[in-house]
Motif scaffolding. Structure first.
Motif, short mmCIF file in Angstrom:
data_model
loop_
_atom_site.label_atom_id
_atom_site.label_comp_id
_atom_site.label_asym_id
_atom_site.label_seq_id
_atom_site.Cartn_x
_atom_site.Cartn_y
_atom_site.Cartn_z
N THR A 36 2.38 4.73 0.79
CA THR A 36 2.67 5.92 1.81
C THR A 36 3.65 6.98 1.12
OG1 THR A 36 4.69 4.99 2.80
CG2 THR A 36 2.67 4.02 3.54
N ASP B 5 -3.73 3.04 -2.88
CA ASP B 5 -3.85 4.45 -2.42
C ASP B 5 -5.42 4.82 -2.30
OD1 ASP B 5 -2.97 6.80 -1.56
OD2 ASP B 5 -2.94 7.52 -3.69
N PRO B 6 -6.21 4.01 -1.13
CA PRO B 6 -7.57 4.05 -1.19
C PRO B 6 -8.01 5.55 -0.57
CG PRO B 6 -6.51 3.03 0.82
CD PRO B 6 -5.44 3.29 -0.18
N THR B 7 -7.20 6.48 -0.18
CA THR B 7 -7.43 8.01 0.19
C THR B 7 -7.11 8.82 -0.77
OG1 THR B 7 -5.59 8.17 1.68
CG2 THR B 7 -7.43 7.18 2.76
N GLN B 8 -6.57 8.32 -1.80
CA GLN B 8 -5.85 9.12 -2.93
C GLN B 8 -4.87 10.25 -2.52
OE1 GLN B 8 -9.92 9.19 -2.96
NE2 GLN B 8 -9.27 6.96 -3.69
N THR B 9 -4.20 10.07 -1.42
CA THR B 9 -3.31 11.06 -0.69
C THR B 9 -2.02 11.11 -1.61
OG1 THR B 9 -4.14 10.62 1.60
CG2 THR B 9 -1.90 11.67 1.31
N ARG C 34 -2.82 12.54 -5.15
CA ARG C 34 -3.00 13.94 -5.05
C ARG C 34 -1.70 14.67 -5.03
NH1 ARG C 34 -7.87 12.61 -2.16
NH2 ARG C 34 -9.56 13.21 -3.33
N ALA D 249 -12.22 7.40 -8.52
CA ALA D 249 -11.70 8.25 -7.32
C ALA D 249 -10.38 8.88 -7.66
CB ALA D 249 -12.08 7.59 -6.14
N GLN E 66 0.80 -1.36 0.09
CA GLN E 66 0.04 0.07 0.18
C GLN E 66 0.94 1.18 -0.08
OE1 GLN E 66 -2.97 1.27 3.16
NE2 GLN E 66 -4.07 -0.06 1.88
N GLN F 90 -13.08 2.77 -7.49
CA GLN F 90 -11.58 3.16 -7.12
C GLN F 90 -10.91 3.87 -8.26
OE1 GLN F 90 -10.80 -0.88 -6.18
NE2 GLN F 90 -10.58 -0.49 -3.95
N GLU G 110 -6.16 1.09 -5.72
CA GLU G 110 -6.71 0.43 -4.66
C GLU G 110 -5.58 0.50 -3.55
OE1 GLU G 110 -5.67 -3.25 -7.42
OE2 GLU G 110 -6.08 -1.03 -7.56
#
Length: 325
Positions: free
Chosen positions: A106, A131-135, A138, A161, A104, A158, A129
């Motif tokens: 970070t 980067d589920p928060t799309q942080t 962005r 998003a 995942q 997903q 998937e």
């Protein structure tokens, strides 16, 4: 067809040189770059694939350091494409990447890779998937880096998003996925359904995507929204043999296709951009202007360059007038 000066957004190695080795000599990098120039490749993004993040960072830093010391390398290497490690760890979707390092996303680890690139990281391929928060998406987009989906089984939600967050590209469509998938609801169909919002990358060697399917994909995306990459490994420009890719060894058979030992997946390509351009003409029926757009103009535009591009192109309609965009 006039000689097109190709721009390859995804190249792992060339002419016996693997860019994913822990140590590349200055001479090796120069030979690879000189051979790329010989083969009408004007610019590339050196692609560093999934591994331990620190080792990836060291490999990126090595390419950056060698590039800075060599005018030929500076001319040819336009930047770095980071493919992974934030990709799916599911069999099939992970492809030839080492599954033990798929993870995942970070921002801390992403920042480590960017710092190693010293501003030369131009594209990052990740699985939405992961980067589920799309942080991460962005923050990359905010820094002017192109974010691409790849090695992913993202759902439509997903994928949407991620696109809303700034993801704008899809890496080598039709690859980085299992051979057997749902007939209709699969990542290829999902990506094609969003092709008006994505730039779609394709490998035109006839092995990664059969030519009839490649033609279908181009009919859906249109020439404007597609581009060709080689995904070349060290075998490109050389032929059959055993070649490195990071910690792997890859056998290229007489058919010129690099395959995993168990034949479960392909491992990059041994096909040059010139060979892919020839394939587009011979097997897909494209004219010179379409080929120039797919292999040079569109990749440059993706990285924000202003280029001379053909007008109004579709399949089989030959050469057209050009304008600047």
């Amino acid at each position: 067809m006039p000689n097109t000066k190709f721009f390859d957004l995804q190249i792992n190695g060339y002419y016996g040189v693997d860019f994913n080795q822990d140590s590349i000599s200055p001479d090796d990098l120069q030979v690879a770059c000189q051979t790329l120039q010989r083969d009408n490749v004007e610019s590339v993004l050196v692609t560093i694939i999934t591994d331990d993040v620190q080792r990836m960072a060291e490999r990126i830093a090595s390419v950056v350091r060698l590039r800075s010391a060599d005018p030929i390398a500076r001319s040819v290497i336009a930047g770095v494409h980071v493919e992974g490690p934030f990709i799916s760890d599911v069999a099939g979707y992970v492809g030839a990447h080492p599954v033990s390092h798929a993870k995942q996303a970070t921002w801390g680890e992403m920042e480590t890779l960017l710092e190693a690139g010293e501003g030369l990281v131009r594209i990052v391929t990740l699985a939405p998937e992961q980067d589920p928060t799309q942080t991460v998406i962005r923050r990359l987009v905010d820094q002017g880096i192109v974010v691409s989906a790849g090695h992913t089984d993202a759902s439509l939600d997903q994928l949407d998003a991620a696109i809303d967050a700034g993801l704008s590209m899809f890496t080598h469509l039709g690859n980085g996925c299992p051979r057997m998938m749902d007939r209709h609801d699969n990542i290829i169909q999902r990506a094609l359904s969003r092709s008006e919002r994505l730039h779609i990358g394709l490998i035109a060697d006839g092995a990664h995507v059969p030519f009839f399917a490649l033609k279908n994909y181009l009919e859906i995306t249109g020439i404007d929204r597609a581009f060709i990459v080689s995904d070349a490994i060290a075998a490109a420009g050389r032929g059959p043999g055993v070649y490195p890719l990071g910690d792997q060894t890859v056998t290229v058979g007489e058919d010129g296709v690099p395959r995993a030992e168990d034949d479960s997946h392909l491992v990059g390509s041994a096909t040059t951009m010139q060979q892919m351009a020839d394939n587009l003409r011979r097997h897909v029926g494209l004219g010179s202007s379409e080929i120039q757009r797919l292999t040079s103009a569109n990749p440059r535009r993706l990285l924000g360059e202003t280029v001379s591009i053909p007008l109004g192109l579709g399949l089989n309609n030959g050469d057209r007038q050009t304008t600047t965009s």
